[in-house]
Structure formats: C-alpha cells, structure tokens
Design a protein around this motif. Sequence first.
Motif, mmCIF file in Angstrom:
data_model
loop_
_atom_site.group_PDB
_atom_site.id
_atom_site.type_symbol
_atom_site.label_atom_id
_atom_site.label_comp_id
_atom_site.label_asym_id
_atom_site.label_seq_id
_atom_site.Cartn_x
_atom_site.Cartn_y
_atom_site.Cartn_z
ATOM 1 N N ILE A 1 0.826 -1.219 0.000
ATOM 2 C CA ILE A 1 0.000 0.000 0.000
ATOM 3 C C ILE A 1 0.856 1.262 0.000
ATOM 4 N N ARG A 2 2.201 1.087 0.080
ATOM 5 C CA ARG A 2 3.133 2.213 -0.001
ATOM 6 C C ARG A 2 4.193 1.881 -1.045
ATOM 7 N N LEU A 3 4.509 2.823 -1.907
ATOM 8 C CA LEU A 3 5.479 2.560 -2.961
ATOM 9 C C LEU A 3 6.836 2.148 -2.404
ATOM 10 N N GLU A 4 7.176 2.652 -1.235
ATOM 11 C CA GLU A 4 8.477 2.303 -0.654
ATOM 12 C C GLU A 4 8.563 0.828 -0.244
ATOM 13 N N ASP A 5 7.414 0.148 -0.184
ATOM 14 C CA ASP A 5 7.411 -1.276 0.164
ATOM 15 C C ASP A 5 7.430 -2.194 -1.057
ATOM 16 N N LYS A 6 7.372 -1.604 -2.252
ATOM 17 C CA LYS A 6 7.244 -2.422 -3.461
ATOM 18 C C LYS A 6 8.354 -3.454 -3.601
ATOM 19 N N ASP A 7 9.586 -3.051 -3.338
ATOM 20 C CA ASP A 7 10.723 -3.944 -3.558
ATOM 21 C C ASP A 7 10.928 -4.964 -2.442
#
Length: 242
Positions: free
Chosen positions: A47-53
Amino acid sequence: MKIERALVICCHPDDEVLGIGGTIKKLTNQGTEVTVLMFANGNEGYIRLEDKDRIVEIRRQEREAVREILGIAHYEAYQYGDFAIPADDVTYKMCMKAIRTYRPDIVFTHYWNEYRTHKAVASITEEAFWQAGWSCSLELGQPWKAAALYHFEVIQLMPKNSFVVDISDTYGDKVKAMQAYASQCDAVVSDALQQIEGRALTRGAQTGVKYGEALLLNTTVPGLITDVNQLTLGLSSRAAIT
C-alpha cells in the motif's frame, strides 16, 4: 476414517486462511499432514510505494508465521506474480505433480466463480485432480487418486455448498493467522477480519453452530456406490461437519 494427508492449492498468501483457515487447524489438530501449494509470491500486496521492492519478502515471513499458527507441514510456494497465474500446461503439471508427491486423501482449492486468478487455479486443479490418477505423464510421479476435491470461498459466498465445517473451536486461530498476514489484513484486503467473521457467522447460522466454513464437493467425476446404503451419506450435507 481419519484424513492422514491433505493438500490445499491456492493462489495468494492469505487465500488459505480466508478460505479454510479454521478447517486447516482442525485437520492439523488431529494429526493430519497439511501441505499448501501456493502459486503467487504476493508482489502486488503493498500500500506504499516504498514497500514495493520488499513486499515479497514481507509476505514470505508472514507466511512462515501462519505456518506455525495453523500447524501447516509444508508450503510449496512458487514465484508467479499476483496477477500473472496462468491456466496452462506448466501450472497444470505443477498440480498433478503435487498430488502425486504428497498423495493427499483430500484436496482443497478455490471456488471457480471468483476473479481471474482464482478461476485459473480452480480450473487446473479440478482437471489435475482426476488426471493425477491416470497412468500418464509418469515423470511427474506415480499416479495417485485422492478421495475428494472441495472448493472453498474467498471473495464471495458460494451460492450452493455441500458441507459446512464447524470451526467454532478454531475460529480464533483463523483470526490470528489472518492477523499474521499483517501487510494484507484490512490494509489491502478491505475489512478482512469483518469479512472473515461475517462469512463464518453466516455459515454457522445455516447449520446451527457459531462459526463455520463452507465447502463445495466437486462432482465432475462421479463417485461409485456399491452398497446402496451409502446413499444416506448425502444426508450429512444438511448439517455441519464437526
């Protein structure tokens, strides 16, 4: 007859909990060896782009916590993207091989009338279930015919079901397992705990228990009756399985 081994074939990390988490715990409580074949790696569940990887690793760790809570013996987890599970010869053979490898007494999978990836897994499991018993594709293992295939609900209530499993004694474990999927609980799966409770209460109310999980017996391949008294087994579909 006690179920010695069971195989759950599902799409995503959390489907096994949403669908039959309480049933899995009842099985493992009695000593049944439960294996989960899971196709997707959870890559879209952020739900947060910073968690994508790092979401794939987050969900792997969550899955391990769920394994401990529910007593699952083994996860056979693949790396398909959440939206990219195909119904093709590769995934079909994965199902056949799993059935022949783990030699389950019963198999569980998705209900076929849900969204695209759930439909895909339901369709390949349905056919692999019976073809795993054929004398073919022997590089996948020796033929094995499981006794039954059941479909479970994740997204929506099935319009018809064959049985309701009484999970009143394991409902708390189902909730704990969903909470262990913390990255998904309520944030991605909207009101996940409310969904779980609503379905469990609905299925329980249908059969006179507090909490239940619905199962639909797959009858694509008819069973054989040699003793006509076995016809009374159909009566059990009117009550909860405890």
